[in-house]
Design a protein around this motif. Structure first.
Motif, PDB file in Angstrom:
ATOM      1  N   PRO A 241       4.841   5.181  -8.787  1.00  0.00           N
ATOM      2  CA  PRO A 241       4.178   5.142  -7.566  1.00  0.00           C
ATOM      3  C   PRO A 241       3.376   3.393  -7.599  1.00  0.00           C
ATOM      4  CG  PRO A 241       2.796   6.365  -8.956  1.00  0.00           C
ATOM      5  CD  PRO A 241       4.042   6.175  -9.697  1.00  0.00           C
ATOM      6  N   PRO A 242       3.250   3.103  -6.394  1.00  0.00           N
ATOM      7  CA  PRO A 242       2.487   1.868  -6.363  1.00  0.00           C
ATOM      8  C   PRO A 242       1.407   1.420  -7.185  1.00  0.00           C
ATOM      9  CG  PRO A 242       3.375   2.565  -3.991  1.00  0.00           C
ATOM     10  CD  PRO A 242       3.747   3.575  -4.971  1.00  0.00           C
ATOM     11  N   CYS A 243       0.580   2.525  -7.328  1.00  0.00           N
ATOM     12  CA  CYS A 243      -0.634   2.422  -7.862  1.00  0.00           C
ATOM     13  C   CYS A 243      -0.576   2.082  -9.355  1.00  0.00           C
ATOM     14  CB  CYS A 243      -1.912   3.606  -7.734  1.00  0.00           C
ATOM     15  SG  CYS A 243      -0.931   5.105  -8.132  1.00  0.00           S
ATOM     16  N   CYS A 352      -4.771  11.378  -5.443  1.00  0.00           N
ATOM     17  CA  CYS A 352      -4.926   9.958  -4.792  1.00  0.00           C
ATOM     18  C   CYS A 352      -6.180   9.841  -4.165  1.00  0.00           C
ATOM     19  CB  CYS A 352      -3.709  10.116  -3.689  1.00  0.00           C
ATOM     20  SG  CYS A 352      -1.959  10.265  -4.483  1.00  0.00           S
ATOM     21  N   ILE A 355      -8.292   8.361  -6.486  1.00  0.00           N
ATOM     22  CA  ILE A 355      -8.091   6.781  -6.819  1.00  0.00           C
ATOM     23  C   ILE A 355      -8.461   6.060  -5.680  1.00  0.00           C
ATOM     24  CG2 ILE A 355      -6.310   5.359  -7.124  1.00  0.00           C
ATOM     25  CD1 ILE A 355      -4.818   7.713  -8.392  1.00  0.00           C
ATOM     26  N   ARG A 356      -8.432   6.630  -4.469  1.00  0.00           N
ATOM     27  CA  ARG A 356      -8.780   5.842  -3.185  1.00  0.00           C
ATOM     28  C   ARG A 356     -10.171   5.504  -2.899  1.00  0.00           C
ATOM     29  NH1 ARG A 356      -4.110   7.918  -0.608  1.00  0.00           N
ATOM     30  NH2 ARG A 356      -5.081   9.841  -0.010  1.00  0.00           N
ATOM     31  N   CYS A 363      -4.504   1.518  -4.467  1.00  0.00           N
ATOM     32  CA  CYS A 363      -3.530   2.261  -3.808  1.00  0.00           C
ATOM     33  C   CYS A 363      -3.082   1.521  -2.639  1.00  0.00           C
ATOM     34  CB  CYS A 363      -4.519   3.460  -3.128  1.00  0.00           C
ATOM     35  SG  CYS A 363      -3.635   4.524  -2.121  1.00  0.00           S
ATOM     36  N   LYS A 364      -1.749   1.219  -2.740  1.00  0.00           N
ATOM     37  CA  LYS A 364      -0.989   0.476  -1.596  1.00  0.00           C
ATOM     38  C   LYS A 364       0.066   1.329  -1.501  1.00  0.00           C
ATOM     39  CE  LYS A 364      -2.962  -4.030  -2.536  1.00  0.00           C
ATOM     40  NZ  LYS A 364      -3.474  -3.830  -3.833  1.00  0.00           N
ATOM     41  N   PRO A 365       0.068   2.462  -0.530  1.00  0.00           N
ATOM     42  CA  PRO A 365       1.087   3.678  -0.480  1.00  0.00           C
ATOM     43  C   PRO A 365       2.181   2.772   0.286  1.00  0.00           C
ATOM     44  CG  PRO A 365      -0.939   3.950   1.004  1.00  0.00           C
ATOM     45  CD  PRO A 365      -1.258   2.711   0.079  1.00  0.00           C
ATOM     46  N   CYS A 369       4.776   7.692  -0.325  1.00  0.00           N
ATOM     47  CA  CYS A 369       3.595   8.201  -0.770  1.00  0.00           C
ATOM     48  C   CYS A 369       2.916   9.277   0.386  1.00  0.00           C
ATOM     49  CB  CYS A 369       2.505   7.167  -0.883  1.00  0.00           C
ATOM     50  SG  CYS A 369       2.499   6.153  -2.318  1.00  0.00           S
ATOM     51  N   ILE A 372       2.017  12.784  -0.427  1.00  0.00           N
ATOM     52  CA  ILE A 372       1.852  12.947  -1.779  1.00  0.00           C
ATOM     53  C   ILE A 372       0.375  13.104  -2.129  1.00  0.00           C
ATOM     54  CG2 ILE A 372       2.040  11.722  -3.846  1.00  0.00           C
ATOM     55  CD1 ILE A 372       4.486  12.986  -3.392  1.00  0.00           C
ATOM     56  N   PRO A 375      -0.569  10.810  -8.077  1.00  0.00           N
ATOM     57  CA  PRO A 375       0.569  10.124  -8.500  1.00  0.00           C
ATOM     58  C   PRO A 375       1.997  10.643  -9.179  1.00  0.00           C
ATOM     59  CG  PRO A 375      -1.380   8.902  -9.038  1.00  0.00           C
ATOM     60  CD  PRO A 375      -1.614  10.455  -8.549  1.00  0.00           C
ATOM     61  N   TYR A 378       4.367  12.097  -7.039  1.00  0.00           N
ATOM     62  CA  TYR A 378       5.216  11.022  -6.389  1.00  0.00           C
ATOM     63  C   TYR A 378       6.290  10.802  -7.420  1.00  0.00           C
ATOM     64  CZ  TYR A 378       6.488   6.408  -5.015  1.00  0.00           C
ATOM     65  OH  TYR A 378       7.124   5.207  -4.593  1.00  0.00           O
TER      66      TYR A 378
HETATM   67  S1  SF4 Z   1      -1.071   7.221  -2.008  1.00  0.00           S
HETATM   68 FE1  SF4 Z   1      -1.413   8.143  -4.021  1.00  0.00          FE
HETATM   69  S2  SF4 Z   1       0.626   7.579  -5.330  1.00  0.00           S
HETATM   70 FE2  SF4 Z   1       0.696   6.283  -3.529  1.00  0.00          FE
HETATM   71  S3  SF4 Z   1      -0.256   4.534  -4.210  1.00  0.00           S
HETATM   72 FE3  SF4 Z   1      -1.961   5.661  -3.493  1.00  0.00          FE
HETATM   73  S4  SF4 Z   1      -2.900   6.654  -5.246  1.00  0.00           S
HETATM   74 FE4  SF4 Z   1      -0.932   6.076  -5.798  1.00  0.00          FE
END
Ligand code: SF4
Length: 409
Positions: A241-243, A352, A355-356, A363-365, A369, A372, A375, A378
């Motif tokens: 995933p992006p993160c 997520c 993380i946010r 977190c750059k979905p 994502c 989800i 991660p 994902y």
């Molecule tokens: S939505 Fe979740 S999986 Fe997607 S980038 Fe953000 S933290 Fe990572």
């Protein structure tokens, strides 16, 4: 019940049971494992009458019991088993129903004279004498759905549909196709939602999940023998995933400890060693027989990512290596043995939402994502889709059929 994600089902879940978590808490008192498993154990070519005529509440409880079980492994053969079997049950019921209203797709019956007669004559071939009445019925634009909803579900060509005044007009078969997409999407969304609360679910669901696994292995035996099952294996960086990709690229000082020690360490270790942990307090030694994979495949990736940080993490804070082992469950050490695993908790990848809250810059979905919650799911989802694509490719090469619902509506 016509649709477990339709209006009436939503009302029952929210108003009668107080929400999905509450519903899952009471299910084990009303439903036995056997009753839930009946929904996946029938001959898929003939949905039994008992399932077609199941009383609404029983239907909802047994279906959600299966969803609860899938929280333990959202993207495995168990999910495929439950989704495919229940698609058949609901599709059969919908086909037998005179109306498609009240489904999760807001379909409206088309009123008389709503479509200009000339357009209708062309689209429905009303003047073609060579076409039988039954065939003409199939061409009839019987339902309409708001264009925004339609576009979110339809992945065919827009040339195949009649669009007028903000609505897409569809035949009954097209409406059923839309419903299938909606069911699959809602199904995935629900399983992802439950993944977040799986540790709080009663043991009933864990046992149900294990039995689903047995049935799924039997159901898909041929395919599994041919293609194998996607399990712990070499990391697929392209599917991260992006993160996690951002953390791998190195991050600035304020983010380093969270990105490397908290997110990357937990993500890489579970993704590589134990993508579907059998229980909450799992230890590394429950999943591997030596530290080789950690030392050869996981630690170097973590250290390289740390070195890419500005300033490099382990140059600045050499003791952070001990913290990595701590997060892997070996206690605060830099020379662990396998027997040390369990000295501290093996940290699971943060959800997520966490993380946010703690490191919003990570977190750059992207579009995958959507729905989800963690991660790791994902990654599991992408692995699942990838293996499905590969299997379908191989299946086509060998002239075999895929496992999807047959286009029989
Ligand atoms: S939505 Fe979740 S999986 Fe997607 S980038 Fe953000 S933290 Fe990572």
């Amino acid at each position: 019940m016509l649709d477990p994600f339709g209006e009436e089902a939503r009302r029952l879940v929210e108003e009668e049971f107080g929400g999905i978590t509450e519903l899952l808490t009471i299910i084990p008192s009303y439903v036995s494992e056997e009753e839930a498993l009946e929904r996946v154990s029938f001959d898929w070519d003939h949905v039994p009458r008992e399932l077609l005529e199941l009383e609404d509440i029983k239907d909802l409880l047994t279906f959600y019991a299966l969803l609860g079980a899938l929280a333990f492994s959202p993207y495995g053969i168990e999910m495929e088993l439950v989704r495919e079997a229940n698609l058949r049950v609901y599709l059969e019921r919908i086909k037998l129903s005179p109306s498609l209203e009240g489904l999760s797709v807001p379909l409206e019956k088309v009123k008389r004279n709503e479509i200009p007669p000339r357009d209708r004559a062309i689209l429905e071939k009303t003047h073609h004498r060579e076409i039988s009445g039954g065939e003409k019925e199939k061409l009839r634009l019987a339902y309409r759905v708001h264009l925004s909803r339609f576009l979110s579900l339809w992945d065919g060509s827009l040339k195949e549909v009649y669009v007028r005044k903000g609505y897409a007009y569809v035949t009954r078969d097209q409406a059923l196709e839309l419903w299938k997409r909606s069911f699959e999407r809602n199904f995935e969304r629900a399983v992802n939602l439950l993944y977040e609360v799986r540790d709080e679910l009663p043991n009933f669901y864990r046992k149900l999940y294990e039995r689903l696994g047995e049935i799924a292995r039997e159901r898909f035996r041929e395919r599994l023998e041919k293609f194998g099952r996607a399990e712990a294996g070499p990391l697929r960086f392209d599917l991260f995933p992006p993160c996690v990709k951002t953390a791998l690229g190195g991050v600035p000082a304020g983010l380093r400890n969270y990105a490397i020690t908290v997110l990357l360490t937990s993500f890489l270790s579970y993704a590589r060693l134990c993508p579907n942990p059998p229980r909450r307090d799992v230890r590394v030694r429950d999943c591997v027989e030596s530290l080789d994979v950690i030392e050869r495949e996981i630690l170097p990736v973590i250290i390289e990512a740390g070195n890419r940080c500005k300033p490099p993490l382990f140059e600045d804070q050499p003791h952070e290596i001990k913290n990595i082992w701590y997060h892997l469950g070996f206690g605060l050490t830099d020379k662990p043995t396998l027997e040390d695993s369990g000295n501290s908790p093996w940290y699971f990848p943060p959800n997520c939402s966490k993380i946010r809250a703690n490191a919003p810059e990570l977190c750059k979905p992207d579009r995958d994502c959507r729905n989800i919650k963690n991660p790791l799911t994902y990654y599991l989802r992408k692995l699942y889709l990838e293996s499905r694509r590969e299997n379908q490719g191989k299946g086509q090469d060998e002239g075999s059929e895929g496992s999807g619902v047959r286009g029989d509506e």
